[in-house]
Design a protein around this motif. Structure first.
Motif, PDB file in Angstrom:
ATOM      1  N   THR A   1      27.423 -16.002  15.056  1.00  0.00           N
ATOM      2  CA  THR A   1      27.225 -15.544  13.677  1.00  0.00           C
ATOM      3  C   THR A   1      27.115 -16.708  12.710  1.00  0.00           C
ATOM      4  N   ILE A   2      27.966 -17.708  12.910  1.00  0.00           N
ATOM      5  CA  ILE A   2      28.001 -18.809  11.942  1.00  0.00           C
ATOM      6  C   ILE A   2      27.084 -19.963  12.343  1.00  0.00           C
ATOM      7  N   LYS A   3      26.518 -19.877  13.535  1.00  0.00           N
ATOM      8  CA  LYS A   3      25.637 -20.949  14.002  1.00  0.00           C
ATOM      9  C   LYS A   3      24.341 -20.942  13.198  1.00  0.00           C
ATOM     10  N   GLU A   4      23.906 -22.098  12.793  1.00  0.00           N
ATOM     11  CA  GLU A   4      22.635 -22.218  12.080  1.00  0.00           C
ATOM     12  C   GLU A   4      21.491 -22.037  13.077  1.00  0.00           C
ATOM     13  N   VAL A   5      20.545 -21.176  12.721  1.00  0.00           N
ATOM     14  CA  VAL A   5      19.384 -20.932  13.584  1.00  0.00           C
ATOM     15  C   VAL A   5      18.391 -22.078  13.423  1.00  0.00           C
ATOM     16  N   GLU A   6      17.951 -22.629  14.549  1.00  0.00           N
ATOM     17  CA  GLU A   6      17.018 -23.756  14.534  1.00  0.00           C
ATOM     18  C   GLU A   6      15.686 -23.343  15.147  1.00  0.00           C
ATOM     19  N   PRO A   7      14.570 -23.846  14.597  1.00  0.00           N
ATOM     20  CA  PRO A   7      13.258 -23.569  15.199  1.00  0.00           C
ATOM     21  C   PRO A   7      13.219 -24.017  16.656  1.00  0.00           C
ATOM     22  N   GLY A   8      12.573 -23.191  17.478  1.00  0.00           N
ATOM     23  CA  GLY A   8      12.463 -23.497  18.899  1.00  0.00           C
ATOM     24  C   GLY A   8      13.522 -22.834  19.751  1.00  0.00           C
ATOM     25  N   GLU A   9      14.610 -22.285  19.145  1.00  0.00           N
ATOM     26  CA  GLU A   9      15.654 -21.623  19.919  1.00  0.00           C
ATOM     27  C   GLU A   9      15.183 -20.249  20.384  1.00  0.00           C
ATOM     28  N   VAL A  10      15.680 -19.853  21.548  1.00  0.00           N
ATOM     29  CA  VAL A  10      15.276 -18.586  22.158  1.00  0.00           C
ATOM     30  C   VAL A  10      16.454 -17.621  22.148  1.00  0.00           C
ATOM     31  N   TYR A  11      16.181 -16.367  21.796  1.00  0.00           N
ATOM     32  CA  TYR A  11      17.228 -15.345  21.706  1.00  0.00           C
ATOM     33  C   TYR A  11      16.796 -14.081  22.442  1.00  0.00           C
ATOM     34  N   GLU A  12      17.803 -13.371  22.971  1.00  0.00           N
ATOM     35  CA  GLU A  12      17.577 -12.032  23.486  1.00  0.00           C
ATOM     36  C   GLU A  12      17.874 -11.072  22.344  1.00  0.00           C
ATOM     37  N   GLY A  13      16.840 -10.559  21.695  1.00  0.00           N
ATOM     38  CA  GLY A  13      17.004  -9.736  20.511  1.00  0.00           C
ATOM     39  C   GLY A  13      16.867  -8.255  20.793  1.00  0.00           C
ATOM     40  N   VAL A  14      17.127  -7.476  19.763  1.00  0.00           N
ATOM     41  CA  VAL A  14      17.007  -6.026  19.833  1.00  0.00           C
ATOM     42  C   VAL A  14      16.221  -5.563  18.608  1.00  0.00           C
ATOM     43  N   VAL A  15      15.223  -4.721  18.816  1.00  0.00           N
ATOM     44  CA  VAL A  15      14.407  -4.203  17.719  1.00  0.00           C
ATOM     45  C   VAL A  15      15.242  -3.236  16.885  1.00  0.00           C
ATOM     46  N   LYS A  16      15.344  -3.548  15.589  1.00  0.00           N
ATOM     47  CA  LYS A  16      16.131  -2.706  14.692  1.00  0.00           C
ATOM     48  C   LYS A  16      15.263  -1.761  13.876  1.00  0.00           C
ATOM     49  N   LYS A  17      14.069  -2.258  13.525  1.00  0.00           N
ATOM     50  CA  LYS A  17      13.242  -1.474  12.615  1.00  0.00           C
ATOM     51  C   LYS A  17      11.772  -1.815  12.834  1.00  0.00           C
ATOM     52  N   ILE A  18      10.913  -0.793  12.766  1.00  0.00           N
ATOM     53  CA  ILE A  18       9.473  -0.985  12.897  1.00  0.00           C
ATOM     54  C   ILE A  18       8.843  -0.932  11.515  1.00  0.00           C
ATOM     55  N   LEU A  19       8.021  -1.927  11.197  1.00  0.00           N
ATOM     56  CA  LEU A  19       7.296  -1.995   9.933  1.00  0.00           C
ATOM     57  C   LEU A  19       5.795  -2.005  10.221  1.00  0.00           C
ATOM     58  N   PRO A  20       4.948  -1.691   9.251  1.00  0.00           N
ATOM     59  CA  PRO A  20       3.490  -1.702   9.493  1.00  0.00           C
ATOM     60  C   PRO A  20       2.985  -3.070   9.931  1.00  0.00           C
ATOM     61  N   PHE A  21       3.647  -4.133   9.487  1.00  0.00           N
ATOM     62  CA  PHE A  21       3.154  -5.479   9.769  1.00  0.00           C
ATOM     63  C   PHE A  21       3.999  -6.224  10.798  1.00  0.00           C
ATOM     64  N   GLY A  22       4.959  -5.559  11.407  1.00  0.00           N
ATOM     65  CA  GLY A  22       5.774  -6.230  12.403  1.00  0.00           C
ATOM     66  C   GLY A  22       7.062  -5.464  12.702  1.00  0.00           C
ATOM     67  N   ALA A  23       8.049  -6.183  13.251  1.00  0.00           N
ATOM     68  CA  ALA A  23       9.327  -5.558  13.600  1.00  0.00           C
ATOM     69  C   ALA A  23      10.473  -6.459  13.160  1.00  0.00           C
ATOM     70  N   ILE A  24      11.565  -5.815  12.703  1.00  0.00           N
ATOM     71  CA  ILE A  24      12.786  -6.547  12.389  1.00  0.00           C
ATOM     72  C   ILE A  24      13.623  -6.598  13.667  1.00  0.00           C
ATOM     73  N   VAL A  25      13.934  -7.806  14.106  1.00  0.00           N
ATOM     74  CA  VAL A  25      14.651  -8.000  15.363  1.00  0.00           C
ATOM     75  C   VAL A  25      16.004  -8.663  15.078  1.00  0.00           C
ATOM     76  N   SER A  26      17.073  -8.038  15.613  1.00  0.00           N
ATOM     77  CA  SER A  26      18.410  -8.634  15.520  1.00  0.00           C
ATOM     78  C   SER A  26      18.577  -9.638  16.643  1.00  0.00           C
ATOM     79  N   ILE A  27      18.943 -10.870  16.250  1.00  0.00           N
ATOM     80  CA  ILE A  27      19.128 -11.905  17.274  1.00  0.00           C
ATOM     81  C   ILE A  27      20.612 -12.228  17.471  1.00  0.00           C
TER      82      ILE A  27
END
Length: 700
Positions: A610-636
């Protein structure tokens, strides 16, 4: 007649006043220092209490919460049963006064001490003892006083007389000493491995100040004191005494040569029952008293003339010791300590911060994370009696053991557990409180608690006739009952951690106390050797049944992120990990506890995420929370969400997000960018082979 005067003890002015409060009590004195005021009263019945073999003295120390401007907590909103502190101070007042009530005075006496005002700085203990003595001294109740009490602290190597509450928090020693102008009658203290010479110097300094307060009370008595009342006594007829001793004197002498307690008790009972046949019931009490006095006389003569004790030991000899650890399978730590016919079974239970004991006191609330509880069931002495919860003696012995062990307990930062030790006395023949210290020391190490060292204790006794005396190492029950002193000393190899002295005589000199401290050290070192051979150091790991606790230190500004909106994130972590989580948002400390290591590690990982800063290039196993017309909100994870744009879902053109993803789908994503505003852009296609995605499109 009203009378007020003051005396300076240490650097504090203490005032005594009488004739203002409780004027119908035979003795009433208020004592004040700073903004702290206690009222002490002494009353006694006129009727003789017959058939007693003890002084009918009752002492009650009561703290009124209004004295500190506090309204009691709870539903009832008034003071209830006595608190632990009130019980301990009641005992503190009782112990030095009881031996100074004339032995032939059998009328009931009641001393009540009320705390009327408390300034949160000047504590009440020494004032309560001195006030109770002053109330008795000016009353018509027979009393071989006066006495006084003085507290001694040790801060930065300097002694402080009657230290304030704030000074005691920094003190290496907290000791209260009571006595008359010529001798010490009580010592109670806890200390942080202080050497014997320093402790004795503290006693000497205290007694010097005690003399001043005693002389002050004597002047008070000259001004407003009443003459002692006349009273009836219970005297044993000399002809009956001679008759009984002539008949069974030799049997009583044999009684003092039986080493086993239950056999000795059985033989004594047989002597008395055989005598009762020939005497009317109204004389049975006198028969028991005659035998008791003669047994005491012969026991003392045997020690003086033969240097022999009831169980055949030498005067400086400790009873046989037996030690065992890991005695019980499920408690987190357990041990049995045997010394002669005294046996303590001690157990350790570990808990989390929520298991701490909340203390409600006049000087402010606090929490206690280390507790020692002492139980004295009737079967330990082969008796039958009602069990109505812990009595004053049990509470006092528990606190003495707790104070003795506390200096070796690791800090909360080093060992973030709440620790409860319980000592059940399985057999008792003297010094069960000191057996509790020894057994608990073993149990703490058996539990794997990183204590600094072992702690051991024993009691030193005394037989004194005139100027001649004998000290007894490790006293048994009869030696305590028929002797003159019970001097308990506990500690480590480095020094004393706990001390308690009670005497029945009025001429205990400082020289005897000094010798007793030395004798106690010799015995303590011998016992420590036995403990160290049994378990030389704490076990390397905790019991498999003990809870697991971890502490995380996080930036305070991240606490809100960990908790989440309306507590959603912390509830999610608790639910998934099955761990308990406590957050100190002032210190930035998070405590995680659970029944198993896996749950703690999972919660810790989720919080770090939770407190870790997210850095570009990191890989996560996420879960789709919400579908939008232009994409999806993913919880990482860790309460963080990112946007997976429709163009980043696959290498081919995706018409609708729903063609590839649904809410709840697990999706592996890579962080593409983190904006200055904290927004996270994710990519799925960056982790997928182009050919596999085209094949996936063809299938669709």
């Amino acid at each position: 007649m009203e009378w007020t005067d003051s005396i300076t003890i240490g650097d504090k002015k203490i005032s005594f006043e009488t004739g203002k409060y409780a004027r119908q009590a035979p003795g009433s004195v208020s004592v004040s220092s700073g903004g702290t005021v206690v009222l002490a009263t002494a009353c006694s019945k006129w009727e003789l209490k017959e058939d007693l073999d003890f002084t009918p003295l009752t002492v009650d120390y009561l703290e009124r919460t209004y004295s500190a401007g506090i309204i009691p907590g709870g539903f009832y909103k008034r003071e209830g049963r006595p608190s632990e502190k009130e019980i301990l101070i009641s005992r503190l007042i009782d112990r030095p006064i009881r031996p100074l009530i004339p032995e032939d005075y059998s009328n009931e006496i009641q001393i009540i001490v009320l705390v009327l005002s408390h300034d949160q700085e000047n504590d009440t203990q020494s004032m309560a003892v001195s006030g109770a003595s002053a109330a008795l001294t000016i009353s018509d109740i027979p009393f071989n006083g006066p006495i006084a009490a003085v507290r001694v602290g040790l801060v930065g190597g300097q002694f402080i007389i009657n230290p304030t509450v704030g000074q005691l928090e920094q003190s290496e020693m907290e000791m209260i000493v009571a006595g008359t102008s010529s001798s010490v009658t009580m010592i109670e203290g806890k200390m942080n491995e202080v050497d014997e010479d320093t402790v004795f110097t503290g006693v000497q300094l205290a007694h010097r100040e005690i003399k001043k307060v005693v002389q002050f009370q004597e002047r008070l008595a000259e001004k407003v004191g009443k003459p002692d009342r006349a009273y009836n006594t219970q005297k044993i007829p000399e002809d009956l005494k001679k008759e009984i001793i002539d008949r069974v004197g030799s049997s009583v002498e044999k009684l003092n040569t039986i080493p086993v307690k239950i056999e000795r008790q059985s033989f004594r009972r047989e002597i008395i029952e055989n005598l009762k046949i020939d005497y009317p019931e109204e004389k049975w009490y006198l028969i028991e008293k005659i035998i008791q006095e003669y047994q005491k006389k012969r026991m003392r003569e045997m020690i003086f003339k033969e240097g022999r004790r009831i169980d055949g030991r030498l005067l400086d000899e400790i009873r046989p010791i037996g030690c065992e650890v890991g005695s019980l399978p499920r408690p987190h730590g357990s041990a049995i300590f045997k010394r002669g016919e005294t046996v303590s079974l001690s157990t350790v239970t570990l808990g989390s911060k929520k298991d701490e004991q909340k203390l409600e006191r006049l000087i402010g609330g606090d929490y206690k994370r280390f507790m020692v509880h002492y139980n004295f069931p009737p079967f330990s002495v082969g008796e039958v009696r009602w069990m109505r919860g812990p009595g004053r003696r049990e509470i006092g012995h528990g606190i003495l053991a707790e104070s003795s062990l506390e200096p070796v307990i690791p800090s909360e930062d080093e060992f973030p557990y709440t620790i409860r030790v319980v000592s059940d006395i399985l057999e008792s023949n003297g010094s069960s409180s000191m057996a509790t210290v020894c057994a608990s020391s073993l149990a703490l190490m058996d539990a794997g608690i990183p204590v600094k060292s072992h702690v051991a204790g024993l009691s030193i006794g005394l037989i004194k006739e005139g100027d001649d005396y004998r000290l007894l190492t490790d006293i048994m029950g009869d030696e305590d009952y028929m002797g003159d002193l019970d001097f308990k000393v506990s500690g480590t190899r480095k020094g004393i951690t706990g001390i308690q002295l009670d005497t029945k005589i009025q001429d205990l000199s400082l020289d005897i106390i000094e010798e007793g401290i030395r004798r106690a050290k010799e015995g303590r070192l011998e016992i420590l050797e036995k403990l160290e051979k049994t378990i030389p150091r704490p076990r390397e790991s905790l019991s498999e049944y003990a809870p697991r606790i971890s502490k995380l230190e996080v930036p305070i500004e991240k606490i809100g992120l960990i908790i989440g909106s309306a507590g959603k994130n912390i509830r999610d972590i608790t639910r998934k990990s099955n761990a308990e989580i406590e957050i100190d948002d002032e210190e930035g400390i998070i405590t995680i506890s659970a029944d198993n290591k896996e749950s703690v590690e999972m919660a810790e990982s989720m919080i770090r995420g939770t407190i870790k800063e997210v850095e570009p290039g990191e890989v996560y196993e996420g879960v789709v929370k919400k579908i939008l017309p232009f994409g999806a909100i993913v919880s990482i994870g860790g309460g963080k969400d990112g946007l997976l744009h429709i163009s980043e879902i696959a290498h081919y053109h995706v018409n609708k997000v729903e063609d590839v993803l649904s809410v709840g789908d697990e999706v592996r994503v890579k962080v593409k960018r983190v904006g200055d505003d904290g927004k996270i852009d994710l990519s799925r296609k960056a982790l997928i082979n182009r050919k596999s995605t085209e094949s996936d499109r063809d299938k669709r």
